[in-house]
Design an enzyme around this catalytic site. Structure first.
Site, PDB file in Angstrom:
ATOM      1  N   SER A   1     -25.566  -6.321 -26.412  1.00 42.75           N
ATOM      2  CA  SER A   1     -25.006  -5.441 -27.435  1.00 42.75           C
ATOM      3  C   SER A   1     -24.285  -6.257 -28.502  1.00 42.75           C
ATOM      4  O   SER A   1     -23.890  -5.720 -29.527  1.00 42.75           O
ATOM      5  CB  SER A   1     -23.999  -4.490 -26.787  1.00 42.75           C
ATOM      6  OG  SER A   1     -22.883  -5.244 -26.315  1.00 42.75           O
ATOM      7  N   GLY A   2     -24.110  -7.539 -28.228  1.00 43.40           N
ATOM      8  CA  GLY A   2     -23.291  -8.349 -29.131  1.00 43.40           C
ATOM      9  C   GLY A   2     -21.851  -8.418 -28.633  1.00 43.40           C
ATOM     10  O   GLY A   2     -21.066  -9.213 -29.117  1.00 43.40           O
ATOM     11  N   GLY A   3     -21.498  -7.580 -27.671  1.00 37.33           N
ATOM     12  CA  GLY A   3     -20.152  -7.590 -27.091  1.00 37.33           C
ATOM     13  C   GLY A   3     -19.962  -8.803 -26.170  1.00 37.33           C
ATOM     14  O   GLY A   3     -20.919  -9.514 -25.854  1.00 37.33           O
ATOM     15  N   VAL A   4     -18.734  -9.004 -25.749  1.00 38.57           N
ATOM     16  CA  VAL A   4     -18.383 -10.217 -25.002  1.00 38.57           C
ATOM     17  C   VAL A   4     -19.170 -10.341 -23.684  1.00 38.57           C
ATOM     18  O   VAL A   4     -19.802 -11.361 -23.414  1.00 38.57           O
ATOM     19  CB  VAL A   4     -16.861 -10.215 -24.673  1.00 38.57           C
ATOM     20  CG1 VAL A   4     -16.470 -11.462 -23.906  1.00 38.57           C
ATOM     21  CG2 VAL A   4     -16.045 -10.079 -25.943  1.00 38.57           C
ATOM     22  N   ASP A   5     -19.141  -9.285 -22.882  1.00 43.63           N
ATOM     23  CA  ASP A   5     -19.687  -9.398 -21.523  1.00 43.63           C
ATOM     24  C   ASP A   5     -21.195  -9.641 -21.532  1.00 43.63           C
ATOM     25  O   ASP A   5     -21.697 -10.515 -20.827  1.00 43.63           O
ATOM     26  CB  ASP A   5     -19.376  -8.131 -20.701  1.00 43.63           C
ATOM     27  CG  ASP A   5     -17.902  -7.778 -20.745  1.00 43.63           C
ATOM     28  OD1 ASP A   5     -17.103  -8.670 -21.050  1.00 43.63           O
ATOM     29  OD2 ASP A   5     -17.566  -6.603 -20.507  1.00 43.63           O
ATOM     30  N   SER A   6     -21.932  -8.846 -22.345  1.00 46.49           N
ATOM     31  CA  SER A   6     -23.386  -9.006 -22.318  1.00 46.49           C
ATOM     32  C   SER A   6     -23.797 -10.317 -22.980  1.00 46.49           C
ATOM     33  O   SER A   6     -24.821 -10.903 -22.608  1.00 46.49           O
ATOM     34  CB  SER A   6     -24.088  -7.811 -22.960  1.00 46.49           C
ATOM     35  OG  SER A   6     -23.771  -7.692 -24.324  1.00 46.49           O
ATOM     36  N   THR A   7     -22.995 -10.808 -23.932  1.00 45.80           N
ATOM     37  CA  THR A   7     -23.338 -12.092 -24.561  1.00 45.80           C
ATOM     38  C   THR A   7     -23.151 -13.226 -23.560  1.00 45.80           C
ATOM     39  O   THR A   7     -24.029 -14.081 -23.394  1.00 45.80           O
ATOM     40  CB  THR A   7     -22.458 -12.343 -25.810  1.00 45.80           C
ATOM     41  OG1 THR A   7     -22.622 -11.247 -26.701  1.00 45.80           O
ATOM     42  CG2 THR A   7     -22.857 -13.627 -26.507  1.00 45.80           C
TER      43      THR A   7
ATOM     44  N   HIS B   1       7.427  -7.643  -4.271  1.00 42.98           N
ATOM     45  CA  HIS B   1       6.104  -7.966  -4.822  1.00 42.98           C
ATOM     46  C   HIS B   1       6.168  -9.258  -5.640  1.00 42.98           C
ATOM     47  O   HIS B   1       6.616  -9.235  -6.783  1.00 42.98           O
ATOM     48  CB  HIS B   1       5.621  -6.814  -5.706  1.00 42.98           C
ATOM     49  CG  HIS B   1       5.239  -5.618  -4.908  1.00 42.98           C
ATOM     50  ND1 HIS B   1       3.955  -5.433  -4.430  1.00 42.98           N
ATOM     51  CD2 HIS B   1       5.968  -4.572  -4.460  1.00 42.98           C
ATOM     52  CE1 HIS B   1       3.914  -4.318  -3.730  1.00 42.98           C
ATOM     53  NE2 HIS B   1       5.125  -3.769  -3.732  1.00 42.98           N
TER      54      HIS B   1
ATOM     55  N   GLU C   1       3.804 -10.763  -7.039  1.00 42.84           N
ATOM     56  CA  GLU C   1       2.751 -10.802  -8.063  1.00 42.84           C
ATOM     57  C   GLU C   1       3.169 -10.198  -9.401  1.00 42.84           C
ATOM     58  O   GLU C   1       2.527 -10.453 -10.414  1.00 42.84           O
ATOM     59  CB  GLU C   1       1.485 -10.104  -7.536  1.00 42.84           C
ATOM     60  CG  GLU C   1       1.595  -8.610  -7.258  1.00 42.84           C
ATOM     61  CD  GLU C   1       2.186  -8.259  -5.883  1.00 42.84           C
ATOM     62  OE1 GLU C   1       2.832  -9.130  -5.267  1.00 42.84           O
ATOM     63  OE2 GLU C   1       2.024  -7.109  -5.451  1.00 42.84           O
TER      64      GLU C   1
ATOM     65  N   GLY D   1       0.830  -1.199   0.000  1.00 42.30           N
ATOM     66  CA  GLY D   1       0.000   0.000   0.000  1.00 42.30           C
ATOM     67  C   GLY D   1       0.862   1.246   0.000  1.00 42.30           C
ATOM     68  O   GLY D   1       2.050   1.182   0.330  1.00 42.30           O
TER      69      GLY D   1
ATOM     70  N   CYS E   1       5.131  -6.316   1.440  1.00 40.03           N
ATOM     71  CA  CYS E   1       5.523  -4.908   1.534  1.00 40.03           C
ATOM     72  C   CYS E   1       4.864  -4.228   2.749  1.00 40.03           C
ATOM     73  O   CYS E   1       5.207  -4.541   3.871  1.00 40.03           O
ATOM     74  CB  CYS E   1       5.204  -4.224   0.212  1.00 40.03           C
ATOM     75  SG  CYS E   1       6.112  -2.711  -0.003  1.00 40.03           S
ATOM     76  N   TYR E   2       3.890  -3.358   2.529  1.00 47.76           N
ATOM     77  CA  TYR E   2       3.191  -2.735   3.662  1.00 47.76           C
ATOM     78  C   TYR E   2       2.671  -3.819   4.618  1.00 47.76           C
ATOM     79  O   TYR E   2       2.767  -3.703   5.842  1.00 47.76           O
ATOM     80  CB  TYR E   2       2.014  -1.897   3.137  1.00 47.76           C
ATOM     81  CG  TYR E   2       1.227  -1.177   4.208  1.00 47.76           C
ATOM     82  CD1 TYR E   2       1.538   0.122   4.564  1.00 47.76           C
ATOM     83  CD2 TYR E   2       0.163  -1.816   4.870  1.00 47.76           C
ATOM     84  CE1 TYR E   2       0.813   0.782   5.551  1.00 47.76           C
ATOM     85  CE2 TYR E   2      -0.558  -1.163   5.853  1.00 47.76           C
ATOM     86  CZ  TYR E   2      -0.232   0.139   6.187  1.00 47.76           C
ATOM     87  OH  TYR E   2      -0.938   0.778   7.160  1.00 47.76           O
TER      88      TYR E   2
ATOM     89  N   LYS F   1     -11.693 -10.034 -17.476  1.00 45.70           N
ATOM     90  CA  LYS F   1     -12.115 -10.175 -18.878  1.00 45.70           C
ATOM     91  C   LYS F   1     -11.728 -11.535 -19.471  1.00 45.70           C
ATOM     92  O   LYS F   1     -12.547 -12.187 -20.113  1.00 45.70           O
ATOM     93  CB  LYS F   1     -11.465  -9.054 -19.696  1.00 45.70           C
ATOM     94  CG  LYS F   1     -11.967  -8.953 -21.112  1.00 45.70           C
ATOM     95  CD  LYS F   1     -13.196  -8.103 -21.139  1.00 45.70           C
ATOM     96  CE  LYS F   1     -13.704  -7.802 -22.515  1.00 45.70           C
ATOM     97  NZ  LYS F   1     -14.880  -6.928 -22.436  1.00 45.70           N
TER      98      LYS F   1
END
Ligand code: XMP
Length: 505
Positions: free
Chosen positions: A218-224, A165, A167, A52, A80-81, A361
């Protein structure tokens, strides 16, 4: 959300979400918690305290209830923090460093700690100014840097701190360290997409009960992915697709065909006239966006024609984190379009369903693949809600939209043929509403210019222009100039973001 998790306590480091990513890549379920939230709703199999930006020495610095956390008896790793906090809790001290240490360092494990099983002396990534100066007698040093300074500590059989870190990819053996840490947990929760899908379906059914669900597609990835998931959950669903007349060539028909193939019924609302009418004469980019945004919601709500019992939307994990409330310590906060007033009102009444809110995503794409959605749909480029209007500077007209559609279709076809479509984040054609002189046949022409843009990006926050080969650009330009009426000039956009944005408006 799965019932048990590798819990990450968020102290606001820019890398915190990456810890979640890495752990999920290792095949375990992980999610972020604010410190108090973990106490209230978490069921951790192990806990990681993130880094942080604050100093543990500051008044009001983020803290944890160590008495409670240690009473859980689960493995704890402070990064770290988080390490400095653990050192304080175990009777050590934290002091300001002489300078901020940022960048690569080499760490060498010592004493054979389980955290570093199979880990060699290797590069790690540092980003800190405070350091742990005095250690309690029981605290063991388990790794040092090249100057012999301790960079990892062990406070108990399953309690560790690391100054670097693990990650970030610059910490070469970071994933191995995280895997070693998780291996110390009792029955750590696995994360595997096929069973996560079944889990999501169970959760959706529970939340929906006997209510009717509506969602926009909408035809986009998420809403499909959302619509197919809800369909598979067999909840009463109305999926509404708004064709606002600002879509790409043949897009509405493609979206309908895709959903027909997927077996998910959708209702299409055709309202190009309303949108073009409302946009007539408007040239200001912000006003254009507002007109479209408001009209979109009106049309959507009108189309439903009944009270919304449950509104589903494809909000993803980064959206949730980015719009996190004041409880979040993260310094970068923005309001997402899935959090506009109308939605927030529904949310207050428990009438918003966001089953993808735990996923990144690429995980949504993996879920889509498990649901049997085609590769091409899952790898579509992002397309903005206001559609071609933001690629048509100045007034939006039918004629300009026709030109943009034709140029864009040629451009996308060439990118697909040459394998460039999936190498770039996003690509499109935008009309430059300036007429210039040219020659067509033996005639003088006086026509518009088209700009084509292709960008590479990680997250759309920053972007670089894609280095498309000259031959690919040449064939795109030729084909546009030979086939699209109204264009006599093709320009390739070589602007980075910042200072340019990805879209023109
Ligand atoms: P900019 O132009 O801000 O775009 O660099 C960043 C990313 O966001 C997309 N974009 C939008 N997406 N509604 C959306 O759903 C919008 O209003 C919108 N505006 C921009 C853009 O295509 C790019 O991927």
């Amino acid at each position: 959300m799965l019932s048990r998790q590798i819990a990450i306590i968020d102290f606001g480091s820019q890398y915190t979400q990456l810890i979640v990513r890495r752990i999920r890549e290792l095949g375990y379920y992980s999610r972020l918690f604010q410190p108090e939230e973990l106490k209230e709703t978490g069921h951790p199999a192990a806990v990681i305290l993130s880094g942080g930006p604050r100093s543990t020495r500051e008044e009001g610095a983020p803290d944890i209830d160590w008495e409670w956390l240690s009473s859980l008896g689960v493995p704890v790793l402070g990064v770290c923090y988080g390490m400095q906090l653990l050192n304080l809790k175990h009777g050590g001290q934290v002091s300001p460093g002489t300078k901020r240490e940022y960048g690569p360092a080499v760490m060498t494990p010592e004493g054979g700690s389980a955290l570093f099983a199979g880990v060699n002396a290797s590069q790690v990534w540092m980003s800190h100014s405070d350091t742990c100066t005095a250690l309690a007698e029981e605290t063991k040093v388990i790794a040092r840097n090249a100057d012999g300074v301790p960079v990892a500590l062990q406070f108990g059989p399953r309690v560790f701190g690391i100054q670097f870190h693990p990650e970030v990819s610059h910490s070469h053996e970071g994933s191995q360290m995280l895997a070693n840490f998780i291996a110390l947990a009792d029955d750590p929760p696995r994360f595997e997409m096929a069973s996560f899908k079944d889990h999501l379906i169970g959760e959706i059914r529970k939340q929906v009960g006997d209510r009717k669900v509506v969602c926009g597609v909408s035809g986009g990835v998420d809403s499909t992915v959302l619509a197919v998931l809800l369909h598979e959950a067999k909840v009463p669903l109305r999926a509404v697709f708004v064709d606002h007349g600002l879509l790409r060539k043949d897009e509405a028909a493609e979206v309908q065909a895709n959903f027909a193939r997927l077996g998910v019924p959708i209702e299409t609302v055709y309202c190009a006239d309303r949108f073009l009418g409302a946009l007539a004469g408007e040239t200001d980019p912000e006003k254009k966006r507002k007109i479209i945004g408001n009209l979109f919601l009106d049309v959507f709500w009108d189309a439903i024609g009944e009270e919304v019992e449950l509104f589903a939307q494809g909000t993803l994990y980064p959206d949730v984190i980015e719009s996190a409330s004041s409880g979040s310590i993260a310094s970068k906060i923005k309001t997402h379009h899935n959090r506009v007033d109308r939605i927030l009102d529904l949310q207050k009444e428990g009438r918003v369903l966001e089953p993808l809110a735990d996923l990144f995503k690429d995980e949504v794409r993996a879920l889509g693949a498990v649901l049997g959605i085609d590769h091409d749909i899952l790898w579509r480029h992002p397309f903005p809600g206001p559609g071609l209007a933001v690629r048509c500077p100045g007034e939006v007209t039918e004629e300009k939209l026709r030109i943009i559609r034709e140029c864009d279709a040629i451009y996308m076809e060439r990118l697909r043929e040459t394998g460039w479509y999936e190498k770039v984040w996003q690509a499109y054609a935008a009309l430059i509403p300036v007429k210039t002189v040219g020659v067509k046949g033996d005639e003088r022409s006086y026509e518009w210019a088209i700009s084509i843009r292709a960008v590479t990006s990680e997250d759309a926050m920053t972007a670089d222009w894609a280095r498309l080969p000259f031959e690919v650009l040449a064939s795109i330009s030729n084909e546009i100039l030979n086939n699209v009426k109204g264009i006599n000039r093709v320009l390739y956009d070589i602007s980075t973001k910042p200072p340019a944005s990805i879209e023109w408006e």
